[in-house]
Design a protein around this motif. Structure first.
Motif, PDB file in Angstrom:
ATOM      1  N   UNK A  81       0.263  20.916  -2.295  1.00  0.00           N
ATOM      2  CA  UNK A  81       0.703  22.057  -1.498  1.00  0.00           C
ATOM      3  C   UNK A  81       1.934  22.695  -2.126  1.00  0.00           C
ATOM      4  N   UNK A  82       1.946  24.023  -2.095  1.00  0.00           N
ATOM      5  CA  UNK A  82       3.132  24.801  -2.416  1.00  0.00           C
ATOM      6  C   UNK A  82       3.133  26.002  -1.478  1.00  0.00           C
ATOM      7  N   UNK A  83       3.871  27.059  -1.826  1.00  0.00           N
ATOM      8  CA  UNK A  83       3.906  28.200  -0.907  1.00  0.00           C
ATOM      9  C   UNK A  83       2.668  29.085  -1.020  1.00  0.00           C
ATOM     10  N   UNK A  84       1.780  28.792  -1.984  1.00  0.00           N
ATOM     11  CA  UNK A  84       0.523  29.521  -2.103  1.00  0.00           C
ATOM     12  C   UNK A  84       0.607  30.827  -2.847  1.00  0.00           C
ATOM     13  N   UNK A  85       1.796  31.224  -3.310  1.00  0.00           N
ATOM     14  CA  UNK A  85       1.936  32.529  -3.965  1.00  0.00           C
ATOM     15  C   UNK A  85       2.769  32.494  -5.245  1.00  0.00           C
ATOM     16  N   UNK A  86       3.728  31.597  -5.356  1.00  0.00           N
ATOM     17  CA  UNK A  86       4.660  31.610  -6.482  1.00  0.00           C
ATOM     18  C   UNK A  86       3.980  31.187  -7.778  1.00  0.00           C
ATOM     19  N   UNK A  87       3.998  32.038  -8.814  1.00  0.00           N
ATOM     20  CA  UNK A  87       3.456  31.613 -10.108  1.00  0.00           C
ATOM     21  C   UNK A  87       4.276  30.445 -10.673  1.00  0.00           C
ATOM     22  N   UNK A  88       3.600  29.587 -11.425  1.00  0.00           N
ATOM     23  CA  UNK A  88       4.278  28.471 -12.106  1.00  0.00           C
ATOM     24  C   UNK A  88       5.041  27.587 -11.133  1.00  0.00           C
TER      25      UNK A  88
ATOM     26  N   UNK B 116       6.712  22.384  -5.265  1.00  0.00           N
ATOM     27  CA  UNK B 116       5.432  21.917  -4.738  1.00  0.00           C
ATOM     28  C   UNK B 116       5.631  20.527  -4.139  1.00  0.00           C
ATOM     29  N   UNK B 117       4.585  20.069  -3.446  1.00  0.00           N
ATOM     30  CA  UNK B 117       4.563  18.706  -2.931  1.00  0.00           C
ATOM     31  C   UNK B 117       3.182  18.129  -3.175  1.00  0.00           C
ATOM     32  N   UNK B 118       3.138  16.881  -3.617  1.00  0.00           N
ATOM     33  CA  UNK B 118       1.890  16.171  -3.833  1.00  0.00           C
ATOM     34  C   UNK B 118       1.868  14.974  -2.895  1.00  0.00           C
ATOM     35  N   UNK B 119       0.903  14.996  -1.974  1.00  0.00           N
ATOM     36  CA  UNK B 119       0.732  13.899  -1.026  1.00  0.00           C
ATOM     37  C   UNK B 119      -0.331  12.956  -1.564  1.00  0.00           C
TER      38      UNK B 119
ATOM     39  N   UNK C 157       0.846   6.078   2.489  1.00  0.00           N
ATOM     40  CA  UNK C 157       0.965   7.536   2.429  1.00  0.00           C
ATOM     41  C   UNK C 157       2.272   7.886   1.731  1.00  0.00           C
ATOM     42  N   UNK C 158       2.192   8.688   0.688  1.00  0.00           N
ATOM     43  CA  UNK C 158       3.376   8.982  -0.099  1.00  0.00           C
ATOM     44  C   UNK C 158       3.549  10.481  -0.292  1.00  0.00           C
ATOM     45  N   UNK C 159       4.806  10.934  -0.270  1.00  0.00           N
ATOM     46  CA  UNK C 159       5.156  12.340  -0.511  1.00  0.00           C
ATOM     47  C   UNK C 159       6.031  12.410  -1.757  1.00  0.00           C
ATOM     48  N   UNK C 160       5.639  13.312  -2.692  1.00  0.00           N
ATOM     49  CA  UNK C 160       6.418  13.500  -3.905  1.00  0.00           C
ATOM     50  C   UNK C 160       6.502  14.986  -4.223  1.00  0.00           C
ATOM     51  N   UNK C 161       7.580  15.391  -4.861  1.00  0.00           N
ATOM     52  CA  UNK C 161       7.720  16.782  -5.275  1.00  0.00           C
ATOM     53  C   UNK C 161       9.025  17.396  -4.815  1.00  0.00           C
ATOM     54  N   UNK C 162       9.118  18.700  -5.005  1.00  0.00           N
ATOM     55  CA  UNK C 162      10.333  19.416  -4.677  1.00  0.00           C
ATOM     56  C   UNK C 162      10.212  20.226  -3.406  1.00  0.00           C
ATOM     57  N   UNK C 163      10.980  21.307  -3.364  1.00  0.00           N
ATOM     58  CA  UNK C 163      11.034  22.134  -2.161  1.00  0.00           C
ATOM     59  C   UNK C 163      10.321  23.455  -2.417  1.00  0.00           C
ATOM     60  N   UNK C 164       9.847  24.096  -1.355  1.00  0.00           N
ATOM     61  CA  UNK C 164       9.187  25.394  -1.449  1.00  0.00           C
ATOM     62  C   UNK C 164       9.209  26.058  -0.078  1.00  0.00           C
TER      63      UNK C 164
END
Length: 812
Positions: free
Chosen positions: A702-709, A716-719, A734-741
């Motif tokens: 998951x990310x914001x669905x619009x931001x390139x790159x 983004x976040x990878x569950x 259940x694990x959550x990894x990634x940054x903010x968006x």
């Protein structure tokens, strides 16, 4: 001994070629970075590794013009190579692929480990001053996939395929030549053989000689590429690593489209959108066909500007649609009619391809007297992009390129390539659509860097996926015969990196009366197709909102399901952008040794979890499903099914066979009306448990669905989801990894649904905390954790607030 015998046969064939004056002989060599460069008595041959499992062989005979590579991405990663020199041969090897080069006459054989993948049995053949050709040995047992859009069955072995992108209006159950040809094959022996050539040509897959694959083209680049892999997903990953990954599309690309040929006025377009909203049917895009620049089909192509009589306030319309979460996609074509308002402008800009007399080449076709934009010429590309730039600045949400084979491409047309001068139409015909997509993609990246491009194109070439191309299967007949080949067409294209290939849902061409059953079946299939776009000629409405309450009520839950599956489907798009693995996958991905699964053209995989079998015949009450070995569950009623055979599944008009593989995780959200409303803050995670599966894993991107790159930026976040069966316990991690968006949930209200739970659990723990089971579902207060068991459905429901980076769940 067998290997020695094969070498003798190859040598004999090469000797025969020598007698015909076709053989080539080694003189010397040198190594330069990733490539071995051979000097021969006819010129130069380079072997360049673009990846440790991908090698390009490029013959450069003296005096022959060579065109730029179409397939390989513009990058040269470091690949460790070793070179052994022997009196009669050279052996060039990477970590994954070995090339044995016989010096005289020149011959190449390609190995993965000790397995001979394929062999170039004659080198570069030049039948005349314009044509080039290659020949490769085929073994008796291998099956061949590829060649692009054809309706021939999955195994294309034994066919001779024209390589010339050509419209096939109203096709149905058979077609040997269509919109999007690909000069390459994938073998069941786990290699790909790709010809880096966009010219008009022919691919003979054992048709003329059963043991020989032959390629011929009218000029172009005399190069081919061999890709190796241990299995099909790895082959695709290696190929797309070298040719370029498809960029991640905007999330709205996976929503529902309103589309037809075509909306004639602004009022009509607005009314269609309003109709979807009034009926509470989800919608994310509207596609406006050629009436946006002219009131008639003929005479206006090339205007490429709003007809302000029909669309008096286009910018207001675009803004209103955008405020409602609707993207507007406009059709464009590469033809500028001499009767259009831009004809002289295009001529003055040098945008029109020339004829042999050096003047703009004009010719007649269905839409009028026209010229063709020379997309290969920088001045023409700049002029064309300037039009797109203005439209996108107005608020247009996506670009549709139609007729890009090109549909009419006179052989005497001259194209201007930078630094090369003129080339003929036939030398670049199949490259036209790719170059068109490239200029639009590069324009987006330069002038609209905050937007993810949407570029829908009807034709292209191997490698076009890196420009974000969204292809479709052309003007299919609106009939049961038109529906039948759609899975085959999508699977074949998906194997070569085109993950967003899709059909005009409901069928496009013809049809005298509305067939409600056909329409429903096609749109049901579309839920598990990369792009959900009903589109047709306007005498029968392609949009569901214009049909009966019965049709709408039947399709409503399917449209809602499409949106509920957004977390799953968007994760498929992410996986495709990383590895090239298609969203629609052949069944043989689960068992590559099963020749029956390799031939399957109806049932397919939607990602890792789903098996889908569209119903393509009228009036049936049951439908055969080729179910691979293992345990599967009916997605709708939960029935447990043992695979390994063709199973007949009962169907009604409301259902098609959709199965879920045991051990699958499927994340879902509630139905929404537009992807702009998407949020995974309330997430339902389905897990299909079975004792036959001791451990399982899944993921959600998951990310914001619009931001390139967004990945490169860390936005983004990878569950990750993991399950293990151990000592009659079911353990989840259940694990959550990634940054903010933008829009990232700080925490998720998660409902875990465990299917096929055969008895009421004794105890449930979440991160060590005991969770009591309640008798029945209750109102869920924020922060509350509770669980219950549905005995009739054999499901456990667990509601919790998932906030930690890692959570552990135990069900005993």
């Amino acid at each position: 001994m067998q290997r020695y015998f094969q070498w003798l046969v190859c040598s004999a064939l090469l000797f025969a070629s020598l007698l015909l004056g076709a053989a080539e002989h080694y003189q010397s060599h040198r190594v330069n970075d990733n490539q071995l460069i051979l000097t021969t008595d006819r010129g130069q041959v380079s072997l360049r590794f673009q990846h440790d499992a991908v090698v390009e062989v490029w013959y450069q005979p003296e005096g022959r013009q060579q065109l730029p590579s179409l397939i390989l991405a513009d990058k040269t990663p470091a690949v460790a190579l070793t070179l052994q020199q022997q009196p009669e041969q050279l052996i060039l090897q990477s970590a994954r692929l070995r090339v044995e080069i016989q010096k005289s006459p020149l011959a190449l054989r390609f190995y993965q480990g000790e397995q001979l993948l394929t062999e170039d049995i004659a080198g570069l053949l030049q039948p005349d001053t314009t044509k080039i050709a290659f020949k490769f040995r085929l073994t008796p047992e291998e099956m061949l996939f590829g060649g692009g859009q054809r309706v021939l069955g999955m195994d294309r072995r034994g066919h001779k395929l024209p390589l010339y992108n050509k419209a096939h209006y109203g096709y149905s159950t058979e077609s040997n030549q269509m919109y999007f040809s690909l000069a390459g094959v994938m073998s069941s022996k786990n290699y790909m053989l790709l010809f880096d050539n966009g010219a008009s040509g022919e691919l003979d897959l054992g048709h003329s000689q059963a043991d020989t694959l032959a390629f011929q083209a009218e000029g172009g680049r005399s190069a081919y590429i061999v890709v190796a892999g241990q299995n099909t997903p790895e082959l695709i990953a290696n190929y797309t690593a070298a040719s370029g990954q498809a960029p991640l599309p905007a999330r709205w690309t996976l929503g529902n489209y309103a589309s037809r040929f075509g909306y004639r006025t602004e009022a009509e377009a607005r009314a269609v959108v309003q109709k979807f909203r009034e009926l509470n049917l989800p919608l994310d895009a509207i596609v406006i066909d050629l009436y946006w620049f002219g009131k008639d089909i003929q005479g206006h192509m090339g205007n490429l500007a709003w007809d302000t009589q029909a669309f008096p306030e286009p910018e207001h319309m675009l803004a209103d649609f955008a405020a409602d979460g609707i993207k507007t996609i406009l059709v464009t074509e590469p033809f500028v009619l001499t009767s259009s308002k831009r004809w002289q402008q295009a001529v003055d800009a040098g945008a029109i391809a020339l004829g042999p007399d050096g003047k703009p080449n004009t010719f007649d076709f269905y839409f009028g007297n026209t010229g063709l934009i020379d997309v290969f010429k920088p001045e023409a590309s700049s002029w064309f992009w300037g039009i797109y730039r203005d439209l996108l600045a107005q608020g247009v949400g996506g670009i549709w390129g139609d007729l890009g084979e090109p549909e009419v491409h006179p052989a005497d047309t001259q194209h201007q390539l930078p630094g090369m001068g003129s080339v003929t139409a036939n030398e670049v015909h199949n490259a036209y659509g790719q170059r068109w997509a490239e200029l639009v993609y590069q324009g987006y990246r330069q002038d609209f860097p905050e937007q993810r491009p949407f570029i829908m194109m009807r034709a292209g070439n191997l490698g076009s996926q890196r420009y974000g191309m969204v292809p479709w299967t052309g003007d299919v007949e609106r009939s049961w015969g038109g529906l039948k080949p759609q899975v085959e067409l999508a699977l074949q294209m998906g194997l070569f990196g085109f993950g967003y290939i899709h059909s005009d849902l409901g069928g496009f061409a013809g049809g005298e009366q509305f067939d409600a059953e056909l329409y429903i079946r096609w749109l049901q299939y579309g839920v598990f197709q990369p792009v959900y776009r009903p589109h047709a000629q306007e005498h029968i409405a392609p949009e569901p909102v214009f049909h009966s309450d019965e049709v709408i009520d039947t399709l409503r839950p399917w449209l809602n399901l499409r949106y509920q599956l957004l977390p799953y489907n968007y994760t498929l798009a992410y996986q495709h952008s990383q590895t090239g693995i298609p969203l629609m996958r052949p069944l043989f991905f689960l068992d590559e040794q099963n020749s029956q699964l390799r031939q399957e053209t109806n049932s397919y995989l939607w990602g890792e979890a789903f098996l889908v079998a569209p119903v393509t015949e009228p009036g049936v009450t049951e439908w055969p499903v080729n179910v691979p070995t293992g345990v599967w569950f009916d997605f709708f009623n939960g029935e447990r099914i043992i695979g390994g055979e063709v199973v007949k599944r009962p169907v009604t008009l409301e259902t098609i066979p959709v199965l879920v593989k045991a051990g699958s995780f499927i994340p879902m959200t509630a139905p929404i009306q537009r992807t702009a409303d998407y949020s995974s803050q309330a997430l339902t995670l389905h897990y299909y448990a079975d004792t036959s599966v001791s451990s399982a894993k899944g993921q959600m991107f998951e990310d914001d669905g619009v931001t390139p790159d967004s990945l490169a930026k860390g936005q983004y976040e990878l569950l990750s989801f993991n399950a293990e069966h151990s000592n009659e316990k079911l353990l989840f991690s259940l694990q959550r990894q990634g940054g903010d968006y933008q829009g990232k949930p700080a925490q998720r209200e998660l409902t875990l649904v465990v299917h096929n739970q055969r008895g009421k659990p004794d105890k449930i723990y979440v991160d060590g905390q005991f969770i009591p089971l309640v008798a029945q579902p209750q109102r869920f207060a924020k922060g509350q954790q509770l669980a219950w068991y549905d005995k009739a459905a054999k499901k456990v429901y667990l509601k919790l607030t998932w906030q930690a980076e890692l959570s552990q769940i135990v069900i005993k």
